[in-house]
Scaffold this motif. Structure first.
Motif, PDB file in Angstrom:
ATOM      1  N   VAL A  30      -0.186  23.023   9.194  1.00 54.79           N
ATOM      2  CA  VAL A  30       0.410  22.654   7.489  1.00 54.79           C
ATOM      3  C   VAL A  30       0.483  24.390   6.887  1.00 54.79           C
ATOM      4  N   ASP A  31       1.474  24.420   6.412  1.00 48.23           N
ATOM      5  CA  ASP A  31       1.565  25.840   5.645  1.00 48.23           C
ATOM      6  C   ASP A  31       1.265  26.082   4.969  1.00 48.23           C
ATOM      7  N   PRO A  32       1.241  27.325   4.141  1.00 48.51           N
ATOM      8  CA  PRO A  32       0.442  28.009   2.912  1.00 48.51           C
ATOM      9  C   PRO A  32       1.441  26.998   1.623  1.00 48.51           C
ATOM     10  N   ALA A  33      -0.133  26.823   0.630  1.00 50.99           N
ATOM     11  CA  ALA A  33       0.623  25.979  -0.631  1.00 50.99           C
ATOM     12  C   ALA A  33       0.404  24.757  -0.506  1.00 50.99           C
ATOM     13  N   ARG A  34       0.421  24.477   1.103  1.00 54.31           N
ATOM     14  CA  ARG A  34       0.803  22.701   1.523  1.00 54.31           C
ATOM     15  C   ARG A  34       0.089  22.375   1.021  1.00 54.31           C
ATOM     16  N   ARG A  35      -0.140  20.595   0.967  1.00 57.50           N
ATOM     17  CA  ARG A  35      -0.930  19.645   1.340  1.00 57.50           C
ATOM     18  C   ARG A  35      -0.265  18.142   2.149  1.00 57.50           C
ATOM     19  N   LEU A  36      -1.241  17.567   3.023  1.00 57.57           N
ATOM     20  CA  LEU A  36       0.105  16.592   3.293  1.00 57.57           C
ATOM     21  C   LEU A  36      -0.639  15.406   2.268  1.00 57.57           C
ATOM     22  N   SER A  37      -0.082  14.219   2.889  1.00 59.46           N
ATOM     23  CA  SER A  37      -0.429  12.737   2.080  1.00 59.46           C
ATOM     24  C   SER A  37      -1.482  12.821   1.655  1.00 59.46           C
ATOM     25  N   TYR A  38      -2.455  12.076   0.869  1.00 58.90           N
ATOM     26  CA  TYR A  38      -3.422  11.256  -0.019  1.00 58.90           C
ATOM     27  C   TYR A  38      -3.473   9.946   0.438  1.00 58.90           C
ATOM     28  N   GLN A  39      -4.028   9.790   2.414  1.00 58.69           N
ATOM     29  CA  GLN A  39      -3.613   8.244   2.985  1.00 58.69           C
ATOM     30  C   GLN A  39      -4.724   7.902   3.514  1.00 58.69           C
ATOM     31  N   TYR A  40      -4.342   6.297   4.191  1.00 61.83           N
ATOM     32  CA  TYR A  40      -5.335   6.226   5.164  1.00 61.83           C
ATOM     33  C   TYR A  40      -4.699   5.263   6.071  1.00 61.83           C
ATOM     34  N   HIS A  41      -5.514   4.710   7.042  1.00 60.95           N
ATOM     35  CA  HIS A  41      -4.433   4.043   7.996  1.00 60.95           C
ATOM     36  C   HIS A  41      -5.500   2.431   8.712  1.00 60.95           C
ATOM     37  N   HIS A  42      -5.169   1.533   8.474  1.00 64.17           N
ATOM     38  CA  HIS A  42      -5.432   0.678   9.116  1.00 64.17           C
ATOM     39  C   HIS A  42      -5.441   0.015  10.742  1.00 64.17           C
ATOM     40  N   LYS A  43      -4.907   1.058  11.215  1.00 64.17           N
ATOM     41  CA  LYS A  43      -5.450   0.937  12.830  1.00 64.17           C
ATOM     42  C   LYS A  43      -5.907   1.821  14.127  1.00 64.17           C
ATOM     43  N   ARG A  44      -5.901   2.864  12.951  1.00 59.80           N
ATOM     44  CA  ARG A  44      -6.999   3.984  13.876  1.00 59.80           C
ATOM     45  C   ARG A  44      -7.770   4.730  13.264  1.00 59.80           C
ATOM     46  N   SER A  45      -8.499   5.923  14.045  1.00 63.09           N
ATOM     47  CA  SER A  45      -9.965   6.745  13.209  1.00 63.09           C
ATOM     48  C   SER A  45      -8.944   8.031  13.526  1.00 63.09           C
ATOM     49  N   GLU A  46      -9.353   9.358  13.375  1.00 56.67           N
ATOM     50  CA  GLU A  46      -9.288  10.364  13.243  1.00 56.67           C
ATOM     51  C   GLU A  46     -10.033  10.968  13.399  1.00 56.67           C
ATOM     52  N   ALA A  47     -10.420  12.142  14.312  1.00 57.52           N
ATOM     53  CA  ALA A  47     -11.383  13.586  14.095  1.00 57.52           C
ATOM     54  C   ALA A  47     -10.227  14.711  13.939  1.00 57.52           C
ATOM     55  N   TRP A  48     -10.330  15.872  13.888  1.00 63.48           N
ATOM     56  CA  TRP A  48      -9.649  16.681  13.565  1.00 63.48           C
ATOM     57  C   TRP A  48     -10.352  18.021  13.173  1.00 63.48           C
ATOM     58  N   TYR A 100      -3.562   1.203  17.288  1.00 63.93           N
ATOM     59  CA  TYR A 100      -2.014   1.507  16.986  1.00 63.93           C
ATOM     60  C   TYR A 100      -1.429   2.822  16.478  1.00 63.93           C
ATOM     61  N   PHE A 101      -0.670   4.027  17.129  1.00 64.35           N
ATOM     62  CA  PHE A 101      -0.557   5.540  16.323  1.00 64.35           C
ATOM     63  C   PHE A 101       0.821   5.200  16.172  1.00 64.35           C
ATOM     64  N   GLY A 102       1.030   4.307  15.219  1.00 60.62           N
ATOM     65  CA  GLY A 102       2.941   4.749  14.875  1.00 60.62           C
ATOM     66  C   GLY A 102       2.685   5.418  13.779  1.00 60.62           C
ATOM     67  N   GLU A 103       3.677   5.591  13.426  1.00 57.52           N
ATOM     68  CA  GLU A 103       4.292   6.819  11.953  1.00 57.52           C
ATOM     69  C   GLU A 103       3.954   5.278  10.397  1.00 57.52           C
ATOM     70  N   ASP A 104       4.206   5.146  10.975  1.00 61.36           N
ATOM     71  CA  ASP A 104       4.001   3.316  10.277  1.00 61.36           C
ATOM     72  C   ASP A 104       2.918   3.403   9.446  1.00 61.36           C
ATOM     73  N   ASP A 105       1.670   3.314  10.007  1.00 64.66           N
ATOM     74  CA  ASP A 105       0.309   3.078   9.634  1.00 64.66           C
ATOM     75  C   ASP A 105      -0.002   3.745   8.847  1.00 64.66           C
ATOM     76  N   ILE A 106       1.083   5.087   8.507  1.00 69.73           N
ATOM     77  CA  ILE A 106       0.423   5.800   7.223  1.00 69.73           C
ATOM     78  C   ILE A 106       0.505   4.527   6.250  1.00 69.73           C
ATOM     79  N   VAL A 107      -0.764   4.562   5.159  1.00 68.98           N
ATOM     80  CA  VAL A 107      -0.711   4.267   3.752  1.00 68.98           C
ATOM     81  C   VAL A 107      -0.818   5.077   3.053  1.00 68.98           C
ATOM     82  N   ARG A 108       0.414   5.872   2.474  1.00 68.38           N
ATOM     83  CA  ARG A 108       0.060   7.134   1.468  1.00 68.38           C
ATOM     84  C   ARG A 108      -0.558   5.818  -0.361  1.00 68.38           C
ATOM     85  N   ILE A 109      -1.100   6.883  -0.719  1.00 66.19           N
ATOM     86  CA  ILE A 109      -2.140   7.042  -2.180  1.00 66.19           C
ATOM     87  C   ILE A 109      -1.442   7.706  -2.947  1.00 66.19           C
ATOM     88  N   GLN A 110      -0.996   9.256  -2.513  1.00 72.77           N
ATOM     89  CA  GLN A 110       0.184  10.338  -3.440  1.00 72.77           C
ATOM     90  C   GLN A 110       0.095  10.574  -2.642  1.00 72.77           C
TER      91      GLN A 110
END
Length: 116
Positions: A30-48, A100-110
């Motif tokens: 993640v570049d400086p002064a940037r952020r990912l979308s506020y999101q959730y997933h239907h088919k996966r959990s994540e550990a960061w 399922y791990f496809g990029e189309d399982d991203i539900v963007r809220i903001q």
């Protein structure tokens, strides 16, 4: 030979390090002064796990600061994002588990980049 897939995003980039039927492993920058979308997933959990820098991680509306060596667990369906408020890139390792791990399982809220 190992093939690593990479993709550029408005907030930085990611590299798929390992993609299996039961999990996916990514390096996310993640570049400086940037952020990912506020999101959730239907088919996966994540550990960061933060491996470089300091990130502000939001989970269901609550912000917390995470530094190198700290890990956050993001259950399936939990709204989340990471923001880099620093001057150096933030690097994290993401482990996805689920069905399922496809990029189309991203539900963007903001999203700062009009991808909602």
């Amino acid at each position: 030979m190992i093939s690593i897939k990479s993709e550029e995003r408005p907030w930085g980039r990611f590299f798929v390090l390992h993609d299996q039927p039961t999990y996916k492993l990514k390096r996310i920058e993640v570049d400086p002064a940037r952020r990912l979308s506020y999101q959730y997933h239907h088919k996966r959990s994540e550990a960061w796990t933060i491996v470089e820098g300091t990130g502000v991680i939001t989970l269901d509306g609550k912000e917390s600061v995470y530094v190198k060596g700290q890990t956050v667990l993001i259950p399936q369906g939990v709204k989340h994002r990471i923001e880099n408020k620093g001057k150096e890139k933030v690097v994290l390792i993401e482990v996805q588990t689920g069905s399922y791990f496809g990029e189309d399982d991203i539900v963007r809220i903001q999203d700062d980049y009009n991808r909602v």
